[in-house]
Design a protein around this motif. Structure first.
Motif, PDB file in Angstrom:
ATOM      1  N   SER A 226      92.651  30.804 -42.167  1.00 37.48           N
ATOM      2  CA  SER A 226      92.244  29.944 -41.068  1.00 37.48           C
ATOM      3  C   SER A 226      91.633  30.755 -39.924  1.00 37.48           C
ATOM      4  O   SER A 226      90.610  30.376 -39.360  1.00 37.48           O
ATOM      5  CB  SER A 226      93.474  29.177 -40.607  1.00 37.48           C
ATOM      6  OG  SER A 226      93.145  28.306 -39.601  1.00 37.48           O
ATOM      7  N   TRP A 239      90.321  24.513 -38.984  1.00 36.30           N
ATOM      8  CA  TRP A 239      90.723  23.782 -40.185  1.00 36.30           C
ATOM      9  C   TRP A 239      89.676  22.696 -40.433  1.00 36.30           C
ATOM     10  O   TRP A 239      89.406  21.885 -39.553  1.00 36.30           O
ATOM     11  CB  TRP A 239      92.112  23.149 -40.003  1.00 36.30           C
ATOM     12  CG  TRP A 239      92.645  22.672 -41.299  1.00 36.30           C
ATOM     13  CD1 TRP A 239      92.529  21.419 -41.829  1.00 36.30           C
ATOM     14  CD2 TRP A 239      93.336  23.440 -42.275  1.00 36.30           C
ATOM     15  NE1 TRP A 239      93.097  21.373 -43.062  1.00 36.30           N
ATOM     16  CE2 TRP A 239      93.599  22.588 -43.367  1.00 36.30           C
ATOM     17  CE3 TRP A 239      93.745  24.779 -42.352  1.00 36.30           C
ATOM     18  CZ2 TRP A 239      94.276  23.036 -44.513  1.00 36.30           C
ATOM     19  CZ3 TRP A 239      94.413  25.192 -43.479  1.00 36.30           C
ATOM     20  CH2 TRP A 239      94.677  24.331 -44.532  1.00 36.30           C
ATOM     21  N   SER A 491      99.598  22.705 -29.437  1.00 36.28           N
ATOM     22  CA  SER A 491      98.386  23.509 -29.264  1.00 36.28           C
ATOM     23  C   SER A 491      97.195  22.826 -29.924  1.00 36.28           C
ATOM     24  O   SER A 491      96.105  22.788 -29.363  1.00 36.28           O
ATOM     25  CB  SER A 491      98.552  24.900 -29.870  1.00 36.28           C
ATOM     26  OG  SER A 491      99.817  25.408 -29.641  1.00 36.28           O
ATOM     27  N   ILE A 492      97.419  22.291 -31.125  1.00 38.14           N
ATOM     28  CA  ILE A 492      96.313  21.637 -31.832  1.00 38.14           C
ATOM     29  C   ILE A 492      95.830  20.431 -31.031  1.00 38.14           C
ATOM     30  O   ILE A 492      94.632  20.216 -30.858  1.00 38.14           O
ATOM     31  CB  ILE A 492      96.744  21.217 -33.247  1.00 38.14           C
ATOM     32  CG1 ILE A 492      96.976  22.456 -34.121  1.00 38.14           C
ATOM     33  CG2 ILE A 492      95.681  20.335 -33.902  1.00 38.14           C
ATOM     34  CD1 ILE A 492      97.505  22.160 -35.484  1.00 38.14           C
ATOM     35  N   ASN A 495      94.128  21.545 -27.892  1.00 38.10           N
ATOM     36  CA  ASN A 495      92.873  22.166 -28.300  1.00 38.10           C
ATOM     37  C   ASN A 495      91.803  21.129 -28.589  1.00 38.10           C
ATOM     38  O   ASN A 495      90.663  21.238 -28.153  1.00 38.10           O
ATOM     39  CB  ASN A 495      93.138  23.035 -29.525  1.00 38.10           C
ATOM     40  CG  ASN A 495      91.925  23.792 -29.950  1.00 38.10           C
ATOM     41  OD1 ASN A 495      91.119  23.297 -30.708  1.00 38.10           O
ATOM     42  ND2 ASN A 495      91.765  24.995 -29.429  1.00 38.10           N
ATOM     43  N   SER A 496      92.200  20.082 -29.312  1.00 32.52           N
ATOM     44  CA  SER A 496      91.173  19.108 -29.669  1.00 32.52           C
ATOM     45  C   SER A 496      90.833  18.203 -28.484  1.00 32.52           C
ATOM     46  O   SER A 496      89.714  17.725 -28.364  1.00 32.52           O
ATOM     47  CB  SER A 496      91.607  18.284 -30.872  1.00 32.52           C
ATOM     48  OG  SER A 496      92.685  17.474 -30.515  1.00 32.52           O
ATOM     49  N   ILE A 604      97.924  28.498 -31.378  1.00 33.99           N
ATOM     50  CA  ILE A 604      97.957  27.970 -32.744  1.00 33.99           C
ATOM     51  C   ILE A 604      98.400  29.082 -33.693  1.00 33.99           C
ATOM     52  O   ILE A 604      99.296  28.912 -34.515  1.00 33.99           O
ATOM     53  CB  ILE A 604      96.580  27.416 -33.143  1.00 33.99           C
ATOM     54  CG1 ILE A 604      96.242  26.213 -32.269  1.00 33.99           C
ATOM     55  CG2 ILE A 604      96.552  27.029 -34.619  1.00 33.99           C
ATOM     56  CD1 ILE A 604      94.887  25.607 -32.524  1.00 33.99           C
TER      57      ILE A 604
END
Lengths: 626, 172
Positions: A226, A239, A491-492, A495-496, A604
């Motif tokens: 990743s 991802w 975090s994901i 982040n998004s 992440i």
């Protein structure tokens, strides 16, 4: 030349030893009390032969021996030594040899490390593992021999795919394989234990070690892949729901579920069927992944060669293993009914079972998304591809109950319990909800789902965080892993939600300005390395509070084979990553510039490390207690 | 009894999956024809770059003549590098260069040619990359030396001075 011969014959010898081992095992099966030393030494010999063969291939790569077809196809004299070596497993033949290496390594370790289990069980595990090993020997020798001879000897090789020339990717296959192929030992021993009807608490704590080892390596392997995709593919994501990523995620989900089932089995003799089925499916999913990416049915960086014969071999082999395991499961496994009645709805095992079902659901979503295009192509010859929206829609809503149960489950006791300190738990839930409301407030899109999702992740975060401070006797490894998971999801999500992106075309010397950011394209330099030339663009980026960052993304023009790759320049700080990548705009002086600010990127990676370290602690704690 | 039925059910599902995978393997979308040296040029029909008319391979390649089929694309950096060699080769009357424009847009390809010159006698426009597959190409750039509708030599990667020298020698 010499190495190829040695390597080739070691493989053939290894195959014979596999056959001898099966013969000995059957002979000794009835009358053995102690494990025959012959069996142990033959297993060791087989492992050494594969090591020799592997070393021969590495040496052929190091000395650029182009009489070897694999080396010719994947190496070049100007490549740095490091990539010559990593090129060994950067191709179909070499990576299969690595498969074999891990298979033989694990069975050898299994035999010497397993002490307090019946000999019959060890022998039977060996037999099942040898069936897999022999299958791979035949596969390797017959369809993908890494030691094929080329004449006349070419003067120069074709080179390694430049996007594979990268440190993270050089170690990604060995690490991933330790997990991926390591699950074979779980498969073999679960089949052996089922046939002997000896699935017990003791067996569970014995197999737990192997599950943990595979799990840690699989997790780290996926992490490395990743990270590589993040900075090398230049899209700024980590991802992509690419089929190749999915086939590594599926065994991971199965293995994670298995890990939790084994934990229950260790305490209470329930979920035996779960454990067996998951042990079988983890390895078959790994094999299935190998089939999908190597047969050419799916196209990706991992599709090294498209040879239908290879695909057919793996396919038949895979399905034979599935049928053997089904047969064993249905005819030997005797589920103990008595325990099932003792389930109480509010207990640790109930929460684990509920989350297991969620995991199985996630697994089937990924499976369907990956395999559906193939099915559709065969049945209707329509070509579609399943993208991220499919996975997001189907997975994200179910993460909410999943996270909540993950937070509350570990607080419950085995068998039957009442929820303790309710006040704390409820007030934490309230705090998380309020906090997430404040965070998401300014966003219009998907307001409701984002609030709920973030609050459930925050909830898990707070609950696990608090546990670090209160209960001394608490299960620290579990707590770290769950804490890491909450951090990962947070975090994901952040982040998004908070990533920003600027895409523009710039000439050297030009400036691009938005209300918050100023991108100045200062100049370009050229560099020359042994295996590539590169164009480095120097940018300075100024954000609204006057802070200036200098970023220098690179375009690399590799000479062998002649491919251009773009290397992003990334400034990583604790809170966010600044990501800049350039691409050539054809026939113009313009460069296509992509600048992204990605918050919590580092977290992440760190949270995945944290999750793995939870498993590692659990592993070493076991060793220490003995 | 219930168990047996379940087993049968599961096995039949797996058999169906097997069959589908097997068929998927057969009509695999990856297409690998084997082009070897001294093989006839593949027969195909394709679109011409400038006139958009469809042309058959026999109309492009005459018997008794030398051709160099060059697979190129405007987005391919090595093609840019090899282009001067092609311009150089164009001066020789004995050989005609046929371009195969691979997975490209017309606009980009045209500006590529107007910038660097057009060495091609004719250009085949292969937007989907299908003609390149029929030639058994590995990637761009790639060149095939053709005589009498037969492939004499295949060059993978950009042509350099040495390969041009070799081509000049071969067509003598």
């Amino acid at each position: 030349m010499l190495f190829s011969v040695i390597g080739h014959y070691s493989l053939i010898l290894g195959l014979f030893i596999g056959l001898i081992l099966i013969f000995f095992s059957i002979k000794n099966f009835r009358n053995s009390i102690n494990l025959d030393t012959k069996i142990l030494s033959f297993t060791f010999l087989q492992f050494i032969l594969v090591v020799v063969s592997f070393l021969c291939l590495i040496l052929s790569f190091v000395f650029s021996d182009f009489s070897n077809e694999t080396v010719f196809n994947n190496s070049h004299t100007t490549k740095p030594l490091f990539y010559k070596i990593s090129g060994t497993w950067g191709n179909h033949e070499g990576s299969l040899l690595l498969w074999l290496l891990v298979l033989t390594l694990f069975i050898f370790l299994f035999l010497i490390k397993t002490k307090d289990q019946p000999t019959k069980y060890k022998i039977l595990t060996l037999v099942f593992q040898q069936v897999i090993i022999i299958g791979f020997f035949v596969f390797l020798i017959k369809t993908s021999n890494p030691f094929n001879y080329l004449y006349p000897i070419p003067e120069e090789g074709l080179g390694l795919n430049p996007i594979l020339q990268d440190p993270a990717l050089a170690i990604h296959p060995p690490i991933l394989y330790l997990g991926y192929v390591g699950s074979s030992i779980i498969f073999s021993s679960a089949l052996a234990a089922t046939s002997l009807n000896m699935i017990s608490k003791k067996w569970a704590s014995h197999i737990k070690k192997w599950v943990l080892i595979s799990w840690v390596f699989l997790t780290l392997g996926i992490l490395l892949g990743s990270i590589w995709a993040y900075y090398e593919l230049g899209w700024g994501g980590f991802w992509f729901w690419d089929p190749v990523e999915n086939v590594s995620l599926m065994p991971w989900l199965a293995l994670t579920t298995l890990l939790h089932c084994v934990l229950v089995l260790e305490k209470k003799l329930v979920l035996t069927s779960w454990v067996i089925i998951l042990s079988i499916s983890t390895f078959t999913l790994s094999m299935c992944g190998t089939f999908l990416v190597r047969s050419g049915i799916l196209n990706s960086v991992h599709t090294f060669a498209n040879d239908p014969e290879r695909g057919l071999f793996i396919l038949i082999f895979l399905f034979s293993l599935i049928f053997i395991s089904l047969f064993i499961f249905f005819f030997f496994h005797k589920p103990n009914q008595s325990n099932l009645n003792n389930f109480f709805w509010l207990s640790k095992e109930t929460s684990i079972i509920i989350n297991n079902w969620f995991m199985m659901y996630f697994l089937s979503v990924v499976l369907v998304g990956t395999v559906y295009p193939i099915f559709l192509d065969v049945l209707t010859s329509e070509k579609i591809s399943v993208g991220p929206p499919f996975y997001h829609k189907l997975i994200i809503p179910f993460l909410i109950p999943f996270l909540l149960i993950m937070a509350i489950g570990p607080k419950l006791k085995w068998i039957k319990s009442n929820l303790e300190d309710k006040v704390y738990l409820i007030s934490l839930l309230f705090i998380s909800f309020l906090l997430s409301f404040l965070i998401v407030k300014n966003f219009n899109s998907n307001f409701l789902i984002n609030t709920i999702l973030i609050s459930s992740a925050l909830y898990l975060f707070f609950v696990t965080l608090r546990d670090f401070f209160i209960k001394k006797k608490n299960n620290i490894s579990q707590n770290i892993a769950h804490f890491g998971f909450s951090l990962l999801i947070l975090s994901i999500l952040f982040n998004s939600l908070f990533s920003t992106e600027i895409i523009t075309n710039l000439k050297v010397g030009e400036t691009f300005e938005t209300s918050t950011t100023k991108i100045i394209f200062k100049n370009i330099n050229q560099k020359k390395e042994t295996n590539y030339k590169s164009i480095v663009g120097n940018f300075s980026i100024q954000n609204s509070n006057g802070k200036i960052d200098n970023l220098s993304p690179e375009l690399r023009i590799y000479n062998q084979p002649n491919i251009v790759t773009s290397e992003a320049d990334i400034k990583t700080t604790l809170l966010s990553d600044k990501f800049l990548v350039i691409n050539l705009v054809q026939n113009q002086d313009y460069f296509n510039v992509r600048y992204q600010v990605k918050p919590f990127m580092l977290w992440i990676w760190l949270s995945v490390l944290l999750i793995s370290s939870g498993a590692l602690i659990s592993l070493f704690k076991k060793e220490y207690e003995k | 009894m219930k168990n047996r039925l379940l087993l049968l059910f599961i096995i039949s599902i797996f058999i169906i999956i097997f069959i589908i995978f097997y068929k998927g393997l057969k009509n695999t979308n990856v297409y690998t024809p084997d082009i070897t040296i001294n093989k006839e040029v593949p027969s195909f029909s394709s679109e011409l770059f400038y006139s958009n008319e469809v042309i058959k391979s026999k109309e492009i390649f005459d018997l008794d003549k030398f051709y160099l089929l060059n697979i190129w694309s405007s987005w391919c950096v090595p093609c840019r590098q090899e282009h001067s060699s092609l311009m150089d080769l164009m001066k020789i009357k004995k050989i005609k260069i046929i371009g195969l424009n691979y997975k490209d847009t017309k606009k980009n390809a045209e500006s590529f040619l107007s910038e660097l010159g057009n060495p091609f006698h004719q250009i085949i426009f292969d937007k989907e990359g299908i003609n390149a597959i029929e030639w058994g190409a590995y990637g761009v750039p790639e060149s095939f030396l053709i005589y009498d509708r037969k492939i004499i030599k295949k060059y993978i990667g950009p042509l350099n001075k040495q390969s041009i020298k070799e081509i000049k020698f071969l067509i003598k």
